[in-house]
Design an enzyme around this catalytic site. Structure first.
Site, short mmCIF file in Angstrom:
data_model
loop_
_atom_site.label_atom_id
_atom_site.label_comp_id
_atom_site.label_asym_id
_atom_site.label_seq_id
_atom_site.Cartn_x
_atom_site.Cartn_y
_atom_site.Cartn_z
N SER A 105 -5.27 -0.92 3.21
CA SER A 105 -5.33 -0.79 4.56
C SER A 105 -7.11 -1.24 5.48
O SER A 105 -7.51 -0.02 5.07
CB SER A 105 -4.70 -0.66 5.59
OG SER A 105 -4.91 -0.91 6.86
N TYR B 135 -3.23 8.40 8.99
CA TYR B 135 -2.91 7.20 8.47
C TYR B 135 -4.74 6.43 7.47
O TYR B 135 -4.79 6.48 6.65
CB TYR B 135 -2.47 6.22 8.77
CG TYR B 135 -2.34 5.22 8.03
CD1 TYR B 135 -1.29 4.74 7.09
CD2 TYR B 135 -2.88 4.13 8.19
CE1 TYR B 135 -0.28 3.41 6.85
CE2 TYR B 135 -2.12 2.70 7.91
CZ TYR B 135 -1.99 2.03 7.11
OH TYR B 135 -1.32 1.37 6.38
N1 LIG Z 1 2.87 -4.12 8.28
C1 LIG Z 1 1.50 -3.88 7.93
O1 LIG Z 1 0.78 -4.02 9.39
C2 LIG Z 1 0.10 -3.29 7.33
C3 LIG Z 1 -0.87 -3.24 7.55
C4 LIG Z 1 -1.68 -2.29 6.06
C5 LIG Z 1 -1.64 -2.71 5.52
N2 LIG Z 1 -0.57 -2.34 4.99
C6 LIG Z 1 -0.15 -1.60 3.97
O2 LIG Z 1 0.75 -2.50 3.16
C7 LIG Z 1 2.23 -1.91 1.99
C8 LIG Z 1 2.99 -2.07 2.76
O3 LIG Z 1 3.51 -2.50 3.52
P1 LIG Z 1 5.13 -3.07 4.49
O4 LIG Z 1 4.14 -3.46 5.99
O5 LIG Z 1 5.39 -4.75 3.60
O6 LIG Z 1 6.32 -2.14 5.45
P2 LIG Z 1 7.68 -2.36 5.08
O7 LIG Z 1 7.97 -3.08 4.95
O8 LIG Z 1 8.26 -1.32 5.60
O9 LIG Z 1 7.38 -1.43 3.45
C9 LIG Z 1 7.06 0.04 3.16
C10 LIG Z 1 7.94 0.31 2.25
O10 LIG Z 1 7.24 2.11 1.96
C11 LIG Z 1 8.67 2.13 0.53
N3 LIG Z 1 8.58 3.48 1.29
C12 LIG Z 1 7.65 4.31 2.00
N4 LIG Z 1 7.63 5.59 1.28
C13 LIG Z 1 8.71 6.14 0.12
C14 LIG Z 1 8.35 6.93 -0.99
N5 LIG Z 1 8.41 7.94 -0.46
N6 LIG Z 1 8.74 6.12 -2.26
C15 LIG Z 1 9.11 5.06 -2.13
N7 LIG Z 1 9.72 4.28 -1.35
C16 LIG Z 1 8.43 4.68 -0.52
C17 LIG Z 1 9.39 1.70 1.98
O11 LIG Z 1 10.98 1.78 0.52
P3 LIG Z 1 12.05 2.54 2.13
O12 LIG Z 1 12.10 1.72 3.05
O13 LIG Z 1 13.14 2.51 1.60
O14 LIG Z 1 11.45 3.90 2.84
C18 LIG Z 1 9.45 0.65 2.31
O15 LIG Z 1 9.68 -0.34 1.58
C19 LIG Z 1 1.70 -0.21 2.84
O16 LIG Z 1 1.04 0.07 1.50
C20 LIG Z 1 1.28 -0.18 4.23
O17 LIG Z 1 0.60 0.98 4.15
C21 LIG Z 1 0.81 -2.33 6.23
#
Ligand SMILES: NC(=O)c1ccc[n+]([C@@H]2O[C@H](COP(=O)([O-])OP(=O)(O)OC[C@H]3O[C@@H](n4cnc5c(N)ncnc54)[C@H](OP(=O)(O)O)[C@@H]3O)[C@@H](O)[C@H]2O)c1
Length: 251
Positions: A144, A157
């Site tokens: 991130s 975070y």
């Molecule tokens: N969205 C943003 O603005 C943003 C910005 C920068 C970076 N990111 C990063 O991008 C990545 C993807 O996030 P996203 O935005 O696509 O969010 P998302 O759609 O909410 O996906 C996050 C996923 O992580 C899974 N997860 C969390 N804890 C877990 C665990 N202990 N074991 C297995 N699965 C787990 C969740 O599964 P469950 O729902 O089943 O728990 C969910 O499928 C993350 O690393 C996040 O930090 C996001």
């Protein structure tokens, strides 16, 4: 170094992530086989169906708590046995956590650090352990922009993502000149379930745009990709702001 632009076996840790789905959908068209790992079996099954319909030659699922540190080593062996040695791994799981809760409750802070950094580093080490030296691997990890400079509003975070960034930098250095490629993805704000509680503004990107950026970065052999691209100049400015200015910002 040759780049496996058409990966054959793709392991996705955190396959329920909206960004991971967008990426995998694009890769399915190449006929790759997937092993999708996450916590929600029903969601993973629907994603697997979608990938097979989109051209994947196989898509299996495994349900695991990826932040269960004690289970990582055995879990990695089992996933490698089921899929065969992956030539691409996408690590997409993570959680924003709650900064205020982390400052009150060390359990919440520990959880945020373990989900976003400690477990990810251990999964990578476990997946690389005893790997045939000649086997190509593209290791894509979603970090991130929050890891680029510590900020008051999300330093738990942010420090986990910052630690992950250093880890991946060192890993890329260690594996330079080998068939293992390390790609770090740094999204800004993305409209996914993770940001449901945040009011959306013009800087928000779609998961699909991020998925397309990741494909491009992998195909061009990039080490680090900011997505969308404009986060690179934004973060360059933020990183270089003098402390006397930075400490006054409410970010
Ligand atoms: N969205 C943003 O603005 C943003 C910005 C920068 C970076 N990111 C990063 O991008 C990545 C993807 O996030 P996203 O935005 O696509 O969010 P998302 O759609 O909410 O996906 C996050 C996923 O992580 C899974 N997860 C969390 N804890 C877990 C665990 N202990 N074991 C297995 N699965 C787990 C969740 O599964 P469950 O729902 O089943 O728990 C969910 O499928 C993350 O690393 C996040 O930090 C996001």
């Amino acid at each position: 170094m040759s780049t496996p632009t058409t990966p054959s076996r793709i392991l996705v840790l955190g396959a329920g992530s909206a960004m991971a789905q967008a990426y995998a959908r694009r890769r399915a068209a190449t006929g790759a086989a997937f092993l999708l790992v996450g916590q929600n079996a029903a969601r993973l099954t629907a994603i697997a169906d979608d990938l097979r319909a989109g051209g994947a030659r196989a898509a299996d699922i495994a349900t695991l708590d990826l932040a269960d540190l004690a289970g990582i080593e055995a879990g990695a062996s089992e996933l490698r046995r089921r899929l065969g040695e992956p030539d691409e791994v996408l690590i997409a799981y993570g959680g924003l956590g709650d900064q205020a809760a982390s400052e009150r409750d060390l359990g919440a802070a520990r959880n945020a650090l373990e989900v976003n950094f400690v477990s990810v580093a251990l999964w990578i080490l476990a997946l690389l352990k005893d790997r045939p030296a000649a086997a190509p691997l593209t290791l894509i990890t979603i970090g991130s922009v929050a890891g680029d400079r510590g900020r008051a509003s999300n330093f738990v975070y942010g420090s986990a993502k910052g630690g992950l960034d250093r880890f991946l930098e060192g890993l890329a250095h260690a594996y330079a000149g080998t068939p293992v490629r390390v790609v770090t993805v740094k999204p800004g704000f993305v409209d996914t379930p993770m940001t449901d509680a945040i009011t959306k503004g013009p800087l928000f990107a779609s998961p699909d745009a991020v998925g397309a950026d990741i494909v491009r970065a992998v195909e061009k052999g990039r080490r680090t990709v900011y997505t969308p691209w404009f986060w690179r100049p934004i973060m360059t400015i933020i990183r270089h702001l003098p402390w006397v200015v930075f400490k006054r910002l409410k970010i």
